[in-house]
Write an enzyme that holds these catalytic residues in place. Sequence first.
Site, PDB file in Angstrom:
ATOM      1  N   LYS A 112       2.200 -13.634  17.349  1.00 10.25           N
ATOM      2  CA  LYS A 112       2.380 -13.679  18.877  1.00 10.25           C
ATOM      3  C   LYS A 112       1.326 -14.226  19.768  1.00 10.25           C
ATOM      4  CE  LYS A 112       5.494  -9.757  18.698  1.00 10.25           C
ATOM      5  NZ  LYS A 112       5.812  -8.373  19.172  1.00 10.25           N
ATOM      6  N   LYS A 195      12.496 -15.462  11.055  1.00  7.76           N
ATOM      7  CA  LYS A 195      13.041 -14.338  11.369  1.00  7.76           C
ATOM      8  C   LYS A 195      13.961 -14.424  12.504  1.00  7.76           C
ATOM      9  CE  LYS A 195      10.567 -11.362  13.286  1.00  7.76           C
ATOM     10  NZ  LYS A 195       9.655 -10.189  13.730  1.00  7.76           N
ATOM     11  N   LYS A 198      14.365 -11.788  19.256  1.00  8.58           N
ATOM     12  CA  LYS A 198      14.676 -11.786  20.407  1.00  8.58           C
ATOM     13  C   LYS A 198      13.940 -12.921  21.218  1.00  8.58           C
ATOM     14  CE  LYS A 198      13.886  -7.029  20.193  1.00  8.58           C
ATOM     15  NZ  LYS A 198      13.592  -5.778  20.616  1.00  8.58           N
TER      16      LYS A 198
HETATM   17  P1  TYM Z   1      10.967  -4.386  17.651  1.00 14.27           P
HETATM   18  O1  TYM Z   1      11.574  -3.905  18.917  1.00 14.27           O
HETATM   19  O2  TYM Z   1      10.596  -5.621  17.238  1.00 14.27           O
HETATM   20  O3  TYM Z   1      12.184  -4.486  16.374  1.00 14.27           O
HETATM   21  C1  TYM Z   1      12.979  -3.222  16.549  1.00 14.27           C
HETATM   22  C2  TYM Z   1      13.312  -2.946  14.889  1.00 14.27           C
HETATM   23  O4  TYM Z   1      14.047  -4.062  14.552  1.00 14.27           O
HETATM   24  C3  TYM Z   1      13.768  -4.566  13.210  1.00 14.27           C
HETATM   25  N1  TYM Z   1      14.054  -6.111  13.157  1.00 14.27           N
HETATM   26  C4  TYM Z   1      14.489  -6.827  11.962  1.00 14.27           C
HETATM   27  N2  TYM Z   1      14.813  -6.196  11.044  1.00 14.27           N
HETATM   28  C5  TYM Z   1      15.472  -7.109  10.289  1.00 14.27           C
HETATM   29  N3  TYM Z   1      15.691  -8.506  10.497  1.00 14.27           N
HETATM   30  C6  TYM Z   1      15.171  -9.013  11.554  1.00 14.27           C
HETATM   31  N4  TYM Z   1      15.304 -10.281  12.065  1.00 14.27           N
HETATM   32  C7  TYM Z   1      14.530  -7.989  12.672  1.00 14.27           C
HETATM   33  N5  TYM Z   1      14.160  -8.119  13.854  1.00 14.27           N
HETATM   34  C8  TYM Z   1      13.656  -6.919  14.149  1.00 14.27           C
HETATM   35  C9  TYM Z   1      12.243  -4.308  13.214  1.00 14.27           C
HETATM   36  O5  TYM Z   1      11.507  -4.307  11.959  1.00 14.27           O
HETATM   37  C10 TYM Z   1      11.981  -2.773  14.095  1.00 14.27           C
HETATM   38  O6  TYM Z   1      12.351  -1.858  12.985  1.00 14.27           O
HETATM   39  N6  TYM Z   1       6.774  -2.588  16.634  1.00 14.27           N
HETATM   40  C11 TYM Z   1       8.083  -2.217  16.527  1.00 14.27           C
HETATM   41  C12 TYM Z   1       8.308  -1.225  17.527  1.00 14.27           C
HETATM   42  C13 TYM Z   1       7.408   0.292  17.372  1.00 14.27           C
HETATM   43  C14 TYM Z   1       7.756   1.211  16.320  1.00 14.27           C
HETATM   44  C15 TYM Z   1       7.010   2.164  16.387  1.00 14.27           C
HETATM   45  C16 TYM Z   1       8.541   1.238  15.220  1.00 14.27           C
HETATM   46  C17 TYM Z   1       6.686   0.652  18.408  1.00 14.27           C
HETATM   47  N7  TYM Z   1       6.224   2.095  17.786  1.00 14.27           N
HETATM   48  C18 TYM Z   1       6.746   3.282  15.856  1.00 14.27           C
HETATM   49  C19 TYM Z   1       8.591   2.243  14.190  1.00 14.27           C
HETATM   50  C20 TYM Z   1       7.537   3.426  14.589  1.00 14.27           C
HETATM   51  C21 TYM Z   1       8.814  -3.290  16.825  1.00 14.27           C
HETATM   52  O7  TYM Z   1       8.332  -4.292  17.342  1.00 14.27           O
HETATM   53  O8  TYM Z   1      10.226  -3.418  17.025  1.00 14.27           O
END
Ligand code: TYM
Length: 329
Positions: A112, A195, A198
Amino acid sequence: MQGRIFSGIQPTHGIQLGNYLGAIRNWVRLQDSYECIYCIVDQHALTTVHDAAEMRRNTREVAAALIASGIDPARSILFVQSRVEAHSRLAWVLNCVTPLGWLNRMTQFKEKAGKHKENAPVGLFVYPVLQAADILAYRATHVPVGEDQKQHLELSRDIAASFNRRFAEDFFPLPEPMIQAEAARVMSLRDGTKKMSKSDPSDMSRINLTDDAETIASKIRKAKSDSILGISYEPEARPEASNLLSIYAALADRERADVAAEYAEATFASFKEHLAELCVEKLSPINAEMRGLLANPDHIDAVLADGAARAEAIARPIVEEAYRLVGFR
Ligand code: TYM
């Protein structure tokens, strides 16, 4: 109940198919057997979203998408991170037991921050510590995520162990990641080695939960393919075919091998037609429900306020106890 689940999603742009198949669908299923806490992590999103109106809009939109996908606010706790102070209060304590070297290893920061690391906000660097605080503030035992979050979760375990070693053995349980096999990593429709995300500049690379039927079908029709006849699962040799096959299997709730056998002789054109139909069939009801919810933002806000109060009631005493253990009380 088999334990306590915590997971989070950032209100950056809308929700895309990777979030849905990799995480949210699993969150919905887990409601039957776990105590579930789901969080819209706006403090994490602030590392990249710097527009207040956009933050507010995205937060409501993600809440609507989660409810429309089947997260039941009566059974699960659904809330917004910045509404519950426990997260940032615990994050500071965890910052103080996390060696810099652990954060230096985080690949997501490197990706990032890109080439201009010096300009990256400090918040992006300590992002995984706040993530650990999210989980540990509830003493959550399980964390359902997509594969890209695996490294962050290993770090959360290390941070929990580091706190426990210093202050109180077994205070924080070491959270277990739960990663879905079929759609742990949904890839971009334009490049099967990247991947689905968003933040990809090309909207054609992803399917958004807000896309209408026409848009979904056209994105799938135009998805990158290869010139080999038949659809097969060979992630190295045929990343795009493998990705579309995995998406199909996940949406249809079928084994990948079973779908591969059915389409072993099919052309891409006919496979994509079927995939588009399936995708529209599964996502349209969510899309419609989301629109209904978004027409009544007061209702969404009320659900989130109730969730925040319930989350606070769990996290506050845990963080107070952590504060006592470190000598703040
Ligand atoms: P975020 O918002 O990027 O994504 C949310 C969830 O979606 C999953 N994900 C995917 N899974 C499969 N294929 C993809 N292309 C894909 N893109 C996204 C992510 O693995 C995630 O589960 N850091 C986390 C948010 C967070 C969090 C937490 C998660 C903050 N605190 C505590 C668990 C526990 C994140 O960036 O999610």
